[in-house]
Design an enzyme around this catalytic site. Sequence first.
Site, mmCIF file in Angstrom:
data_model
loop_
_atom_site.group_PDB
_atom_site.id
_atom_site.type_symbol
_atom_site.label_atom_id
_atom_site.label_comp_id
_atom_site.label_asym_id
_atom_site.label_seq_id
_atom_site.Cartn_x
_atom_site.Cartn_y
_atom_site.Cartn_z
ATOM 1 N NE ARG A 140 96.984 3.315 -2.778
ATOM 2 C CZ ARG A 140 98.037 3.627 -2.046
ATOM 3 N NH1 ARG A 140 98.150 3.171 -0.835
ATOM 4 N NH2 ARG A 140 98.964 4.417 -2.510
ATOM 5 C CB THR A 141 90.995 -0.256 -4.655
ATOM 6 O OG1 THR A 141 91.184 0.767 -3.684
ATOM 7 C CG2 THR A 141 89.804 -1.099 -4.266
ATOM 8 C CE LYS A 180 80.698 -1.101 -28.520
ATOM 9 N NZ LYS A 180 80.544 -2.518 -28.852
ATOM 10 N NE ARG A 185 87.195 2.582 -6.163
ATOM 11 C CZ ARG A 185 88.404 3.096 -5.893
ATOM 12 N NH1 ARG A 185 88.871 4.086 -6.584
ATOM 13 N NH2 ARG A 185 89.125 2.604 -4.910
ATOM 14 C CG HIS A 241 86.912 2.139 -0.310
ATOM 15 N ND1 HIS A 241 86.824 0.838 -0.754
ATOM 16 C CD2 HIS A 241 88.087 2.603 -0.774
ATOM 17 C CE1 HIS A 241 87.898 0.539 -1.444
ATOM 18 N NE2 HIS A 241 88.683 1.590 -1.481
#
Lengths: 310, 190
Positions: free
Chosen positions: A57-58, A85, A107, A135
């Site tokens: 959703r974010t 990597k 995020r 957040h």
Amino acid sequence: MLSVRNLIDTTSLTADDITQILDTAQSFAEVNSRAIKKVPALRGRTIVNLFLEPSTRTRSSFELAEKRLSADSLNMSGSTSSVVKGESLADTIQTIAAMNVDMFVCRAKFAGTPHLITENTDARVINAGDGKHQHPTQALLDLYTIRENFGHLDGLKVAIVGDLLHSRVVGSLAPALRTMGAEVTLVGPPTFQVMDPAWFGCEQTADFDSVIPDVDVIYMLRVQLERMEGAAIPSRREYNRLFGLDTVRASHMKEGAIVCHPGPMNRGMEIMPEVADAPYAKILDQVSAGVAVRMAAMYLLLGGEDNDLA
Amino acid sequence: METGTPKATIMDEKAMRRAVTRIAHEIIENNEGSANIRIVGIVRRGATLARLLAAEIADIEGSAPEVGLLDISFYRDDVTRCIAPVLHKTDIPFGLDGRDIILVDDVLFTGRTVRSAMDALMDFGRPATIQLAVMVDRGHRELPIRADYVGKNVPSSHEEDVRVCLEPLDDHTAVEIWDIEPKASEGGDR
């Protein structure tokens, strides 16, 4: 103009910053209600969505916000970046930044990652959730939803209920509410309570029923089911009995009080379906507000012009 | 708001009222009535003028055309680093499709505000026509845009600021010319 260059946490935001973001979001909410939900405000700007932790959703809310601002966006996830990597995150950021991008939306699983990005680029950075830390855009969309309902934030009483310990909502929403003059009570089982509620400027209690009649907003947190069968709570049933919001508890709510939830909901656990779908539950309003608030945050950090001259 | 006195007052309240009346007549004549007309004012002073124009048309025609407010902040092509974005409300409570839209602003200068406003209007629908009404045309166009209805043409230099003052936004109603520093010559339409 915002007093911050990046949006990493809500504790750095002043009341004026928050008010400006919410006011701007109101203008974008109007844009989102049009038939053509797009404006050229950030045309030509490039935004990198760096999602190092899964999010639906974010991520979609940010992507939609970017599209509606006409920004160009580049989506990167942990598994598709060179981090797998063995490249350091700092090197990855510097490499992307060298392509002249304007903003990173990040995020991350670990608290502090968005801050690390700010040290490796001149581009603006928005924290889209970092570990249990913050957040900020979620907190801002919560504030927006609450303000839309009451017309103001100061003087309101808010209860944040549930898994306080693992929630970044507590860390970002509680201080922001305090900045705006609201009173916050944290409610949760002792095993989920925070060590130092005074740090958030809050009271803390395990007695949900005594708090309900007194507050304007009941903010239910998601119980992380994956942790449920551990030692923190004896059983789902007991949690539901003591901290679940059902119609009986909801009937003791103050007149005009609302229920919020950051989603995704565990229906039947922390919130019963009849409550989640009731008119006083503003959960879908929060989702809608998310796009407008994120548009506002990006617009204010990346551009904007004094149109008082127009 | 800057203190001091204007270099010249080129329209007083009466002159502005006469200009609004004349423009209202011209709009009605050009559009063969006011039935298909909708008025959209660019906030803030264009919106105030739009309301005055609608009231004037109502006096003449017997019914007032609907008025919408348009904030063009998100459509500007000169977005630079943050100053302090001042956002106003956009409120267009009617459909634009097939309508004759009278777009109203206070000063027509470079034409960039009007271009942005036309972009914005197109996002709301497909008008039959967009006609532009301004209180003052001060010249210095940077885009091929002209006004259909003009209160007064005021040839001006870049070192001058042409200000339309309107109550209640301002403490008086007039069109004034002010001297400004060349660096700050950003007033009016950009």
